[in-house]
Motif scaffolding. Structure first.
Motif, PDB file in Angstrom:
ATOM      1  N   GLY A 132      -0.960   2.926  -4.348  1.00  0.00           N
ATOM      2  CA  GLY A 132      -1.626   2.513  -3.114  1.00  0.00           C
ATOM      3  C   GLY A 132      -1.908   1.031  -3.039  1.00  0.00           C
ATOM      4  O   GLY A 132      -2.820   0.595  -2.326  1.00  0.00           O
ATOM      5  N   GLY A 133      -1.126   0.213  -3.771  1.00  0.00           N
ATOM      6  CA  GLY A 133      -1.291  -1.232  -3.725  1.00  0.00           C
ATOM      7  C   GLY A 133      -2.158  -1.804  -4.824  1.00  0.00           C
ATOM      8  O   GLY A 133      -2.454  -3.003  -4.834  1.00  0.00           O
ATOM      9  N   GLU A 181       0.813  -1.214   0.000  1.00  0.00           N
ATOM     10  CA  GLU A 181       0.000   0.000   0.000  1.00  0.00           C
ATOM     11  C   GLU A 181       0.850   1.269   0.000  1.00  0.00           C
ATOM     12  O   GLU A 181       0.323   2.375  -0.107  1.00  0.00           O
ATOM     13  CB  GLU A 181      -0.929   0.002   1.215  1.00  0.00           C
ATOM     14  CG  GLU A 181      -1.980  -1.091   1.170  1.00  0.00           C
ATOM     15  CD  GLU A 181      -2.948  -1.015   2.335  1.00  0.00           C
ATOM     16  OE1 GLU A 181      -2.803  -0.083   3.164  1.00  0.00           O
ATOM     17  OE2 GLU A 181      -3.843  -1.874   2.427  1.00  0.00           O
TER      18      GLU A 181
END
Length: 542
Positions: free
Chosen positions: A338-339, A333
């Motif tokens: 953000g992943g 993340e």
């Protein structure tokens, strides 16, 4: 209720209709009552089954296929669930698991196609269950199938459009500098607002005549096909670092950070990406009352949507997987997206080659358009199911949802479907775990609805079922049992815990959600519906 009682009850004529379906007929184009107006095989069969033609029959076989293919949408399912595949098994699960799920799903599709050929109505699955269960069990069978089908469809629309809202948020994040560069990351309320806006647009589009939706659906199918071809070639071509063939076909990722080490267990959990993606092809059945020669073209739509999705989906998975180098980083993340694994892959591919990730953002835009088309087609399918289910009096305020406007569009059913899908997504504001449990119905709930008529076909109706133009012949029983066993298997597998130790935050709420839906459906049946719901009813008076 009074209106329903005035209708000729279809199940009262069950034996008559069954015998009629056994009469030798090629269901070829016939001459209608008007003398000059031709009635195609799908329309004549619809009349045999007890329904008058209310929707405009204007979809070609390609248009029927396009709607299902757009809902399956490999760009949608694979992109949004790729992180799940990477976490549970990595490239091995992605590459091989796709074919495992695809092969068994084709068995499900073949069995559905055979039944669809015999009963080409918008009601689809729940109508099939009524016909295959026989007069005694028809009301309960169609009730269970219909509610699982429509709730599952609403969940599909909710999950697809919510995924699009999340993807748009990621695109905005990367466009404004990424997570590590001070990019804008919208709140949960921003995401849900985007989701509502998307659903509103989808409802507007679905208020247009079916001829317009047919054209848009064909564009959607072509966009998905070309989008897959472009991305599966472009991303690995642009990337400066590529995985080896050995890595793609043999690397099994066990670094999932959820306490699961069993290879078999990990592989099974990774199958969810593939099974979630290859879902929604029942749309071809729900569009049969608007499809030319539906007893032939409906089954073709189902089978071709699954088959082409399997081939193009594997190509997409393979192309993207050749750019996978560091799985833990892609899932972290703390990375720029953000992943969001595929977003990070696209962004890094262009940034490493050109010093800017703009090209990757454009590629994400290609995916976003495909997801948009997927949601639009999903609302189309939802509304036809709601139209048919309310036509038979199964839904509260049925006359309202069954209303067709001057453009021959079930307009109220369209806005109902969009509204309920929006309400479903509101659970994400309270807990993302609750939302994930709700959308899990999109996979298991739908497949339960798929399996019920197939189970009835191979049990209660094994000696009496009469196939339409599309028939599996002697293989029908074998393929049907394989399909039923597969659905039972994934219903158990996808209900297993996905993280250890098990806590309130890591518990897999899928069985709770599915059991909850079943409890509500059965309670409604026992307390009320069993006294008035009779199964499919004819709307041809006389």
């Amino acid at each position: 209720m009074e209106q329903a009682s005035e209708k000729v009850r279809l199940l009262d004529g069950y034996v008559t209709n069954r015998n009629a379906s056994q009469q030798p007929s090629d269901r070829a184009t016939m001459v209608g009552n008007s003398g000059d107006q031709s009635v195609d095989s799908g329309q004549s069969r619809l009349k045999e089954l007890g329904y008058k033609q209310e929707l405009k029959r204007d979809l070609s076989v390609f248009s029927n296929f396009a709607i299902s293919f757009s809902i399956v949408s490999v760009l949608t399912g694979i992109t949004t669930m790729y992180s799940t595949g990477l976490r549970f098994g990595g490239t091995v699960t992605l590459v091989y698991g796709w074919f495992v799920a695809g092969a068994f799903t084709m068995c499900v599709g073949l069995s559905m196609a055979e039944i669809c050929s015999s009963y080409p109505t918008s009601g689809g699955l729940y109508y099939w269950s009524a016909m295959l269960a026989g007069p005694r069990w028809a009301p309960l069978a169609s009730w269970l199938t219909g509610w699982f089908n429509i709730v599952g469809q609403w969940a599909v629309t909710a999950s697809v459009d919510f995924s699009l809202a999340q993807l748009i948020q990621v695109i905005v994040l990367l466009s404004t500098g990424g997570k590590n560069g001070g990019g804008y990351e919208g709140s949960d309320y921003v995401v849900i607002a985007i989701h509502g806006g998307i659903l509103f647009i989808h409802a507007l589009l679905n208020s247009l005549p079916i001829s317009v939706l047919s054209f848009v659906g064909q564009i959607a199918a072509l966009w998905n096909l070309l989008g897959v071809l472009v991305l599966m070639i472009l991303i690995p071509l642009v990337s400066t670092e590529r995985a080896t063939t050995k890595f793609v076909f043999t690397h099994f990722n066990t670094d999932n950070e959820v306490g699961i080490t069993s290879y078999v267990y990990i592989f099974v959990l990774g199958l969810l990406m593939s099974q979630y993606t290859i879902t929604g092809y029942d749309a071809s059945a729900h569009m049969t009352e608007e499809t030319i020669d539906a007893d032939k073209n409906g089954p073709r739509g189902i089978i071709s949507a699954i088959g082409i999705s399997i081939l193009f989906g594997w190509g997409y998975i393979l192309g993207i997987s050749y750019t996978v180098i560091d799985i833990p980083y892609l899932l972290s993340e703390t990375n720029n997206s953000g992943g969001y694994a595929i977003a990070e892959i696209f962004y890094l591919a262009f940034k490493s080659r050109f010093g800017s990730g703009t090209g990757g953002i454009v590629c994400l835009g290609i995916v976003a358009v495909a997801v948009f088309f997927c949601g639009m087609s999903s609302v189309t399918s939802n509304s036809r199911m709601a139209y048919a289910f309310s036509r038979d009096g199964a839904m509260p305020l049925s006359p309202l949802w069954h209303k067709v406007n001057s453009k021959e569009v079930p307009i109220n059913a369209v806005w109902l479907s969009a509204s309920i899908s929006f309400c479903m997504a509101l659970t994400s504001l309270g807990s993302i775990v609750a939302f994930q449990a709700m959308v899990s119905i999109a996979t298991i709930g739908l497949y339960i609805a798929y399996a019920i008529p197939i189970l009835l076909r191979v049990t209660l109706s094994r000696h009496t079922f009469v196939a339409g133009p599309f028939s599996l012949g002697g293989y029908g029983m074998v393929v049907g049992w394989v399909a039923v066993i597969w659905v039972a298997t994934i219903s158990v597998l996808f209900s297993l815990p996905v993280a250890y130790p098990i806590t309130a935050e890591t518990l897999n709420y899928t069985p709770v959600a599915v059991a909850g839906v079943l409890a509500i459906i059965l309670s409604y049946w026992l307390l009320s519906a069993r006294h008035w719901f009779t199964g499919p009813v004819s709307n041809i008076l006389g």
